[in-house]
Motif scaffolding. Structure first.
Motif, mmCIF file in Angstrom:
data_model
loop_
_atom_site.group_PDB
_atom_site.id
_atom_site.type_symbol
_atom_site.label_atom_id
_atom_site.label_comp_id
_atom_site.label_asym_id
_atom_site.label_seq_id
_atom_site.Cartn_x
_atom_site.Cartn_y
_atom_site.Cartn_z
ATOM 1 N N GLY A 157 0.775 -1.231 0.000
ATOM 2 C CA GLY A 157 0.000 0.000 0.000
ATOM 3 C C GLY A 157 0.809 1.285 0.000
ATOM 4 O O GLY A 157 0.275 2.349 0.314
ATOM 5 N N GLU A 158 2.068 1.225 -0.388
ATOM 6 C CA GLU A 158 2.911 2.417 -0.395
ATOM 7 C C GLU A 158 2.773 3.150 -1.731
ATOM 8 O O GLU A 158 3.223 2.669 -2.771
ATOM 9 C CB GLU A 158 4.371 2.036 -0.153
ATOM 10 N N ARG A 159 2.194 4.346 -1.690
ATOM 11 C CA ARG A 159 1.951 5.127 -2.898
ATOM 12 C C ARG A 159 3.244 5.555 -3.589
ATOM 13 O O ARG A 159 3.313 5.578 -4.818
ATOM 14 C CB ARG A 159 1.119 6.357 -2.589
ATOM 15 N N ASP A 160 4.274 5.903 -2.810
ATOM 16 C CA ASP A 160 5.527 6.334 -3.431
ATOM 17 C C ASP A 160 6.175 5.198 -4.224
ATOM 18 O O ASP A 160 6.886 5.433 -5.195
ATOM 19 C CB ASP A 160 6.499 6.914 -2.402
ATOM 20 N N ALA A 161 5.899 3.964 -3.834
ATOM 21 C CA ALA A 161 6.423 2.812 -4.569
ATOM 22 C C ALA A 161 5.752 2.711 -5.938
ATOM 23 O O ALA A 161 6.401 2.343 -6.925
ATOM 24 C CB ALA A 161 6.211 1.526 -3.778
ATOM 25 N N LEU A 162 4.463 3.046 -6.003
ATOM 26 C CA LEU A 162 3.772 3.044 -7.291
ATOM 27 C C LEU A 162 4.397 4.090 -8.208
ATOM 28 O O LEU A 162 4.567 3.847 -9.403
ATOM 29 C CB LEU A 162 2.275 3.311 -7.125
ATOM 30 N N ARG A 163 4.793 5.226 -7.662
ATOM 31 C CA ARG A 163 5.473 6.268 -8.446
ATOM 32 C C ARG A 163 6.788 5.720 -8.993
ATOM 33 O O ARG A 163 7.146 5.963 -10.139
ATOM 34 C CB ARG A 163 5.710 7.506 -7.579
ATOM 35 N N THR A 164 7.515 4.950 -8.177
ATOM 36 C CA THR A 164 8.770 4.352 -8.627
ATOM 37 C C THR A 164 8.518 3.391 -9.786
ATOM 38 O O THR A 164 9.212 3.429 -10.806
ATOM 39 C CB THR A 164 9.468 3.612 -7.467
ATOM 40 N N VAL A 165 7.510 2.538 -9.647
ATOM 41 C CA VAL A 165 7.164 1.595 -10.717
ATOM 42 C C VAL A 165 6.787 2.375 -11.974
ATOM 43 O O VAL A 165 7.236 2.050 -13.077
ATOM 44 C CB VAL A 165 6.018 0.645 -10.292
ATOM 45 N N TYR A 166 5.992 3.424 -11.806
ATOM 46 C CA TYR A 166 5.582 4.248 -12.942
ATOM 47 C C TYR A 166 6.800 4.873 -13.620
ATOM 48 O O TYR A 166 6.942 4.806 -14.842
ATOM 49 C CB TYR A 166 4.607 5.336 -12.481
ATOM 50 N N ASP A 167 7.674 5.472 -12.844
ATOM 51 C CA ASP A 167 8.860 6.132 -13.415
ATOM 52 C C ASP A 167 9.752 5.160 -14.169
ATOM 53 O O ASP A 167 10.323 5.508 -15.198
ATOM 54 C CB ASP A 167 9.668 6.825 -12.307
ATOM 55 N N LEU A 168 9.866 3.949 -13.661
ATOM 56 C CA LEU A 168 10.751 2.959 -14.279
ATOM 57 C C LEU A 168 10.147 2.292 -15.520
ATOM 58 O O LEU A 168 10.886 1.793 -16.362
ATOM 59 C CB LEU A 168 11.136 1.876 -13.260
ATOM 60 N N THR A 169 8.825 2.277 -15.625
ATOM 61 C CA THR A 169 8.209 1.446 -16.663
ATOM 62 C C THR A 169 7.216 2.141 -17.578
ATOM 63 O O THR A 169 6.848 1.574 -18.612
ATOM 64 C CB THR A 169 7.473 0.245 -16.026
ATOM 65 N N SER A 170 6.762 3.325 -17.247
ATOM 66 C CA SER A 170 5.661 3.930 -18.004
ATOM 67 C C SER A 170 5.993 4.136 -19.477
ATOM 68 O O SER A 170 5.126 3.943 -20.333
ATOM 69 C CB SER A 170 5.216 5.245 -17.364
#
Length: 189
Positions: free
Chosen positions: A24-37
């Motif tokens: 449930g860590e929102r900043d981790a979703l940002r990391t995934v987004y930055d790395l893969t979007s």
């Protein structure tokens, strides 16, 4: 496919970030987004050929990642394979829906979209078959190998491949069908 420490580092960062997303860590979703979007947008855009639709699908993909990150298993697939599979399947679903809406029937649209069972590449990787598959693909006629890779791993439709190669749709279907028969024989050896 890239190999080396930087690729492995990126893979590990994604695995860890997906684990944190599952917590449930929102900043981790940002990391995934930055790395893969960028890569995932490319996958969706290649299938849909419409930036607005590809952006909508990309948003759906990241909502799915947020909701289903706990279902990611790094022992079964690489994180980028898992994410690309999500993106590809969502884009194909959207393409079918758009064609159904435009054509009035989803049966015609389904015939034009390359189909692949969900997580097929993930299953191959999990079973240690990816290298074997690559070897068998490399043993095919180059035109067939390229078409199979583009259709099944790149999300391109048979019609798109036929247009790109400047051949009739039936010819492209025949090339892919013969290639798949040879591929099956190689994999069964």
């Amino acid at each position: 496919m890239l190999h080396g420490p930087s690729t492995e580092d990126a893979r590990q960062r994604l695995v860890l970030a997906l684990g944190r997303v599952a917590d449930g860590e929102r900043d981790a979703l940002r990391t995934v987004y930055d790395l893969t979007s960028a890569k995932l947008f490319g996958v969706t855009l290649r299938i849909l050929n419409d930036e607005a639709e590809a952006e909508d699908v990309l948003q759906d993909v990241f909502v799915t990642v947020w909701n289903r990150a706990s279902g990611f298993d790094p022992a079964r697939a690489s994180p980028i394979t898992w994410l690309c599979t999500l993106a590809r399947n969502r884009a194909i679903d959207r393409l079918r829906a758009l064609r159904h809406h435009r054509a009035g029937t989803d049966l015609e649209a389904a015939d034009e979209v390359a189909d692949e069972a969900p997580d097929a590449l993930s299953q191959l990787e999990a079973d240690g078959e990816a290298r074997r598959l690559a070897g068998c693909l490399d043993g095919l006629e180059p035109r067939a190998a390229q078409a199979i890779r583009a259709a099944f791993f790149g999300g391109r439709t048979y019609e798109d491949l036929a247009q790109g190669a400047g051949v009739p749709l039936g010819t492209m279907k025949s090339v892919i069908r013969r290639g798949l028969i040879r591929l099956k024989g190689c994999l069964e050896e």
